[in-house]
Design a protein around this motif. Structure first.
Motif, PDB file in Angstrom:
ATOM      1  N   ALA B  69       0.805  -1.220   0.000  1.00  0.00           N
ATOM      2  CA  ALA B  69       0.000   0.000   0.000  1.00  0.00           C
ATOM      3  C   ALA B  69       0.841   1.273   0.000  1.00  0.00           C
ATOM      4  N   VAL B  70       1.831   1.343   0.920  1.00  0.00           N
ATOM      5  CA  VAL B  70       2.592   2.588   1.071  1.00  0.00           C
ATOM      6  C   VAL B  70       3.386   2.884  -0.199  1.00  0.00           C
ATOM      7  N   ILE B  71       4.169   1.898  -0.644  1.00  0.00           N
ATOM      8  CA  ILE B  71       4.992   2.119  -1.827  1.00  0.00           C
ATOM      9  C   ILE B  71       4.122   2.236  -3.082  1.00  0.00           C
ATOM     10  N   GLY B  72       2.929   1.617  -3.030  1.00  0.00           N
ATOM     11  CA  GLY B  72       2.016   1.680  -4.163  1.00  0.00           C
ATOM     12  C   GLY B  72       1.512   3.090  -4.414  1.00  0.00           C
ATOM     13  N   VAL B  73       1.170   3.793  -3.345  1.00  0.00           N
ATOM     14  CA  VAL B  73       0.667   5.163  -3.492  1.00  0.00           C
ATOM     15  C   VAL B  73       1.751   6.042  -4.113  1.00  0.00           C
ATOM     16  N   VAL B  74       3.005   5.869  -3.669  1.00  0.00           N
ATOM     17  CA  VAL B  74       4.108   6.640  -4.238  1.00  0.00           C
ATOM     18  C   VAL B  74       4.272   6.290  -5.716  1.00  0.00           C
ATOM     19  N   GLU B 222       7.617  19.999 -27.184  1.00  0.00           N
ATOM     20  CA  GLU B 222       7.555  21.105 -28.138  1.00  0.00           C
ATOM     21  C   GLU B 222       6.218  21.099 -28.872  1.00  0.00           C
ATOM     22  N   ALA B 223       5.831  19.895 -29.319  1.00  0.00           N
ATOM     23  CA  ALA B 223       4.538  19.771 -30.002  1.00  0.00           C
ATOM     24  C   ALA B 223       3.402  20.155 -29.059  1.00  0.00           C
ATOM     25  N   ALA B 224       3.535  19.747 -27.796  1.00  0.00           N
ATOM     26  CA  ALA B 224       2.501  20.066 -26.817  1.00  0.00           C
ATOM     27  C   ALA B 224       2.390  21.577 -26.641  1.00  0.00           C
ATOM     28  N   ARG B 225       3.555  22.242 -26.632  1.00  0.00           N
ATOM     29  CA  ARG B 225       3.554  23.696 -26.453  1.00  0.00           C
ATOM     30  C   ARG B 225       2.866  24.367 -27.646  1.00  0.00           C
ATOM     31  N   LEU B 226       3.200  23.868 -28.871  1.00  0.00           N
ATOM     32  CA  LEU B 226       2.605  24.447 -30.068  1.00  0.00           C
ATOM     33  C   LEU B 226       1.103  24.190 -30.114  1.00  0.00           C
ATOM     34  N   ALA B 227       0.697  23.073 -29.460  1.00  0.00           N
ATOM     35  CA  ALA B 227      -0.730  22.761 -29.434  1.00  0.00           C
ATOM     36  C   ALA B 227      -1.462  23.600 -28.385  1.00  0.00           C
ATOM     37  N   GLY B 228      -0.729  24.456 -27.688  1.00  0.00           N
ATOM     38  CA  GLY B 228      -1.389  25.369 -26.758  1.00  0.00           C
ATOM     39  C   GLY B 228      -1.390  24.911 -25.314  1.00  0.00           C
ATOM     40  N   ILE B 229      -0.603  23.877 -25.006  1.00  0.00           N
ATOM     41  CA  ILE B 229      -0.542  23.425 -23.617  1.00  0.00           C
ATOM     42  C   ILE B 229       0.544  24.210 -22.887  1.00  0.00           C
ATOM     43  N   ASP B 230       0.232  24.684 -21.695  1.00  0.00           N
ATOM     44  CA  ASP B 230       1.249  25.354 -20.872  1.00  0.00           C
ATOM     45  C   ASP B 230       2.125  24.263 -20.251  1.00  0.00           C
ATOM     46  N   VAL B 231       3.192  23.903 -20.971  1.00  0.00           N
ATOM     47  CA  VAL B 231       4.017  22.759 -20.577  1.00  0.00           C
ATOM     48  C   VAL B 231       4.629  22.967 -19.200  1.00  0.00           C
ATOM     49  N   ARG B 232       5.111  24.180 -18.930  1.00  0.00           N
ATOM     50  CA  ARG B 232       5.782  24.411 -17.648  1.00  0.00           C
ATOM     51  C   ARG B 232       4.823  24.279 -16.474  1.00  0.00           C
ATOM     52  N   ARG B 233       3.640  24.867 -16.633  1.00  0.00           N
ATOM     53  CA  ARG B 233       2.660  24.777 -15.550  1.00  0.00           C
ATOM     54  C   ARG B 233       2.257  23.322 -15.326  1.00  0.00           C
ATOM     55  N   HIS B 234       2.099  22.590 -16.442  1.00  0.00           N
ATOM     56  CA  HIS B 234       1.683  21.194 -16.316  1.00  0.00           C
ATOM     57  C   HIS B 234       2.771  20.370 -15.612  1.00  0.00           C
ATOM     58  N   THR B 235       4.034  20.664 -15.920  1.00  0.00           N
ATOM     59  CA  THR B 235       5.141  19.951 -15.273  1.00  0.00           C
ATOM     60  C   THR B 235       5.108  20.181 -13.768  1.00  0.00           C
ATOM     61  N   VAL B 236       4.897  21.442 -13.370  1.00  0.00           N
ATOM     62  CA  VAL B 236       4.822  21.743 -11.938  1.00  0.00           C
ATOM     63  C   VAL B 236       3.707  20.937 -11.283  1.00  0.00           C
ATOM     64  N   LEU B 237       2.541  20.879 -11.963  1.00  0.00           N
ATOM     65  CA  LEU B 237       1.405  20.148 -11.402  1.00  0.00           C
ATOM     66  C   LEU B 237       1.727  18.663 -11.225  1.00  0.00           C
ATOM     67  N   LEU B 238       2.451  18.098 -12.196  1.00  0.00           N
ATOM     68  CA  LEU B 238       2.788  16.671 -12.104  1.00  0.00           C
ATOM     69  C   LEU B 238       3.639  16.393 -10.869  1.00  0.00           C
ATOM     70  N   TYR B 239       4.654  17.233 -10.644  1.00  0.00           N
ATOM     71  CA  TYR B 239       5.525  17.002  -9.483  1.00  0.00           C
ATOM     72  C   TYR B 239       4.777  17.257  -8.175  1.00  0.00           C
ATOM     73  N   ALA B 240       3.878  18.261  -8.183  1.00  0.00           N
ATOM     74  CA  ALA B 240       3.094  18.540  -6.979  1.00  0.00           C
ATOM     75  C   ALA B 240       2.184  17.360  -6.663  1.00  0.00           C
ATOM     76  N   LEU B 241       1.622  16.747  -7.721  1.00  0.00           N
ATOM     77  CA  LEU B 241       0.757  15.578  -7.542  1.00  0.00           C
ATOM     78  C   LEU B 241       1.540  14.435  -6.902  1.00  0.00           C
ATOM     79  N   LEU B 242       2.763  14.217  -7.408  1.00  0.00           N
ATOM     80  CA  LEU B 242       3.596  13.159  -6.827  1.00  0.00           C
ATOM     81  C   LEU B 242       3.934  13.497  -5.369  1.00  0.00           C
ATOM     82  N   GLY B 243       4.186  14.802  -5.100  1.00  0.00           N
ATOM     83  CA  GLY B 243       4.468  15.225  -3.726  1.00  0.00           C
ATOM     84  C   GLY B 243       3.301  14.898  -2.799  1.00  0.00           C
ATOM     85  N   LEU B 244       2.067  15.152  -3.295  1.00  0.00           N
ATOM     86  CA  LEU B 244       0.879  14.833  -2.502  1.00  0.00           C
ATOM     87  C   LEU B 244       0.818  13.338  -2.206  1.00  0.00           C
ATOM     88  N   CYS B 245       1.125  12.533  -3.227  1.00  0.00           N
ATOM     89  CA  CYS B 245       1.116  11.078  -3.021  1.00  0.00           C
ATOM     90  C   CYS B 245       2.133  10.699  -1.945  1.00  0.00           C
TER      91      CYS B 245
END
Lengths: 342, 341
Positions: B69-74, B222-245
């Motif tokens: 369970a513990v390592i699974g959540v991480v 790069e393609a994601a950025r051209l498609a209009g995704i805020d890549v940097r903001r999304h990256t921050v969110l991914l790491y924050a999500l892992l931090g929450l886990c």
């Protein structure tokens, strides 16, 4: 009244005298001499399944704990030992103990990586009717173990300090140095406290103190710094013989030989050095690496309902604290067989 | 296991194979999971053969799941970061720091006056904040993820040691351990939490915009950025999500041990990355599977359990673990090449 008591005393001592000199065994006296009980203890009894778990063997002493426990178990035909090998991950160690509980072993001998963290699962085992023997690092609940085997960290310091005092008592103003283990650990603080208090008894103090981290590499580094800082030393106590390998290397590199060194924990290579008298070590104080083995014996006795051989008490004691003797050239042969290889 | 969206959303991958050859099946995410299921079943068979009833026992299965369970959540959190083209080496240290912060006397004092949930929130908050710092460093500071999280690994564990003074902090707040120790319909709460996190992670990755963006950012930023995704903001969110886990894992570990300590979570980064990789998530990003990760965690914890039941050494277990990782990655490369051809 008074007279009566004296006659009683005289009568009793006369009886004791005849008991001592007489060759015929006294039936009443024999009961609490318990020589017979001891033999009965070693005789095979009901089969005992013991689970054993300890931290990772990343240190000579810790490796010796598990090896000594295994060796002890093979001496008894009625003991089945299940060893899960060392881990420093409390989550994994907890699941190892849970496995023992599922297996319904009779006893668990546990040297926890962290006493407090393993307390809940030890309580669970005790509630399941399993005899838990706690070794070296204590649980934080008295209900979590049937019995506890401990070393004596404070006593190590006292033994080392007393030995230094004996050798330096005629030389006031001697310089005493100390190389401690991991400084924030309570066990290190206890060792240093005992050392300082014993030295104070003969008017000495710790003039130079450094701390290492129980590893060879950190011992070398700490000792090299210490030798730089103190141009002349009379006595040096190093808390741990595993880091002592590095300390000895640093001393050899510096070419210094004006002082004597006292080790700690009691490794076999330090004892061989003491015996051969060919290095800086002149003594070491023991922190027994046979605690796990003693845990196995206690677990077996407790499950079989036997008492501890030479005690009058009919139950296995709640706590056994082991002594920290000083090993010198004179008595090294006595301790070498149970010393650990680092 | 309909994680085909993974393949669809990843810009690099080929269009979904129309032919139904065996090769295509094996190369599809469902096929990869079949391999994992087979591996897990083989492992369980090994357990039954060598340990019999001691392995095939409800209590033993629960023991495996509690360990997982513990390592699974991480690992679920790690799947997001790796799918998004990153890596996080600091998860073990974040678990340690969160566990220490949540069990300081101050936190416990507040929890005693209000409710034990304060401890859980503190752990989540500290974990999330650590993840946020990692993400900012990587996305806006342009520090390579490997280095940024290596720095966090050292710093977070050091901070945990300073706060706890290297002592083990014992939790005395009533109700806290009791809640996590309880069972729901015979399933321990810890395992329920793992299941909830896994399901939520699966939905988030496969059924939401957030998930599709994660695949896009990991596959080709790069393609994601051209498609209009805020890549940097999304990256921050991914790491924050892992931090929450990690914070949640810390709370679970506190409950399991009733302690917080700077030594908690040792080498969890390796366990989590290993589970994610053998699960079939590409280390280079762009393709990820939560189900695979869950199987990866279960394979490693079952392996550990089988070894424990058979009195085998941790060292032999480490060798077996290494071998499994190598086989999984070799297999993965072959499959990737085939699907790319």
């Amino acid at each position: 009244m008074q007279f009566k008591r004296i006659t009683l005393l005289v009568a009793a001592s006369a009886l004791a005298l005849t008991a001592c000199t007489g060759n015929t065994p006294e039936p009443q006296g024999g009961g609490n001499q318990s020589g017979g009980v001891k033999v009965a203890n070693d005789e095979p009894g009901k089969k005992v399944v013991i689970g054993f778990s300890a931290p990772a063997a990343d240190h000579g002493w810790m490796a010796a704990i598990t090896n000594a426990a295994k060796a002890e178990a093979t001496k008894y035909s009625d003991v089945e030992l299940r060893v899960v090998e060392g881990t420093n991950d409390v989550n994994l160690q907890i699941s190892q103990v849970e496995t023992f509980i599922n297996d319904k072993v009779d006893a668990i001998v546990l040297l926890p990586f962290d006493g407090a963290a393993l307390t809940p699962v030890a309580l669970k085992a005790m509630k399941a009717g399993i005899t838990v023997i706690n070794v070296d690092r204590q649980f934080d609940s008295p209900f979590a173990a049937r019995s506890t085997v401990l070393g004596d960290n404070y006593g190590m310091g006292v033994s080392a300090g007393t030995y230094v005092c004996e050798r330096l008592k005629d030389k006031p103003g001697s310089v005493v140095a100390e190389i401690a283990g991991i400084d924030s650990l309570p066990l290190t603080q206890d060792r240093s406290k005992g050392f300082a208090e014993a030295l104070a008894g003969c008017g000495l103090k710790v003039n130079n103190r450094v701390a290492a981290e129980f590893t060879v590499e950190s011992g070398e580094r700490a000792a090299a710094n210490l030798l730089q800082a103190a141009p002349k030393i009379d006595a040096l106590w190093n808390h741990d013989d595993d880091q002592g390998v590095g300390v000895t290397a640093a001393i050899k590199n510096s070419g210094r030989s004006e002082f004597f060194m006292v080790g700690g924990a009691g490794s076999a290579n330090v004892m061989r050095e003491i015996k051969a008298d060919n290095g800086p070590h002149k003594a070491t104080v023991i922190y027994p690496s046979t605690q796990g083995a003693d845990g196995i014996r206690l677990a077996r006795l407790a499950v079989q309902g036997k008492s501890l051989g030479d005690l009058v008490e009919v139950e296995v004691p709640r706590e056994v604290q082991l002594y920290a003797p000083v090993v010198t050239k004179d008595n090294v042969d006595r301790y070498l067989p149970t010393a650990f290889e680092s | 296991m309909s994680e085909d969206t993974a393949a669809v959303a990843a810009p690099q991958s080929t269009p979904v194979a129309k032919e139904s050859s065996v090769a295509a099946l094996l190369a599809s995410p469902a096929g990869r999971n079949t391999g994992l299921v087979v591996a897990l079943v083989l492992l369980c068979l090994g357990g039954v053969v060598t340990a019999g009833d001691r392995f095939a026992d409800v209590d033993n299965v629960l023991t495996i799941l509690r360990l997982a369970a513990v390592i699974g959540v991480v690992s679920v959190g790690m799947t997001f970061v790796i799918t998004g083209g990153g890596i996080d080496l600091s998860v073990g240290a974040i678990v340690a720091l969160s566990s220490v912060w949540a069990t300081t006397l101050a936190t416990q004092g507040i929890a005693n006056d209000t409710h034990w949930i304060v401890i859980v929130f503190t752990a989540l908050l500290v974990g999330g904040a650590c993840g946020l710092v990692n993400g900012m460093l990587i996305a806006y500071g342009r520090v390579v993820a490997f280095i940024a999280t290596l720095a966090s690994l050292a710093a977070a564990r050091g901070l945990a040691e300073i706060i706890s003074n290297r002592k083990t902090q014992i939790v005395n707040v009533p109700g806290f351990a009791a809640f996590f120790d309880a069972s729901v319909l015979g399933v321990p709460v810890l395992v329920v939490i793992f299941a909830v996190v896994a399901v939520a992670g699966w939905v988030l990755l496969n059924r939401t915009t957030f998930g599709r963006r994660t695949f896009a950012v990991g596959g080709n930023p790069e393609a994601a950025r051209l498609a209009g995704i805020d890549v940097r903001r999304h990256t921050v969110l991914l790491y924050a999500l892992l931090g929450l886990c990690c914070g949640l894992a810390a709370a679970m570990l506190i409950a399991r041990t009733t302690t917080g300590s700077a030594t908690h979570g040792g080498l969890y980064e390796l366990d989590a990355i290993a589970a994610v990789v053998i699960g079939g998530t590409l280390l280079s990003g762009g393709r990820g599977t939560i189900a695979g990760t869950v199987f990866g965690v279960l394979i490693f914890t079952t392996l550990s359990n089988v070894f424990t039941l058979n009195n085998l050494s941790i060292s032999a277990q480490a060798v077996a673990k290494g071998a499994i990782i190598v086989v999984a990655v070799l297999l993965q490369q072959r499959l990737a090449r085939r699907s790319g051809a």
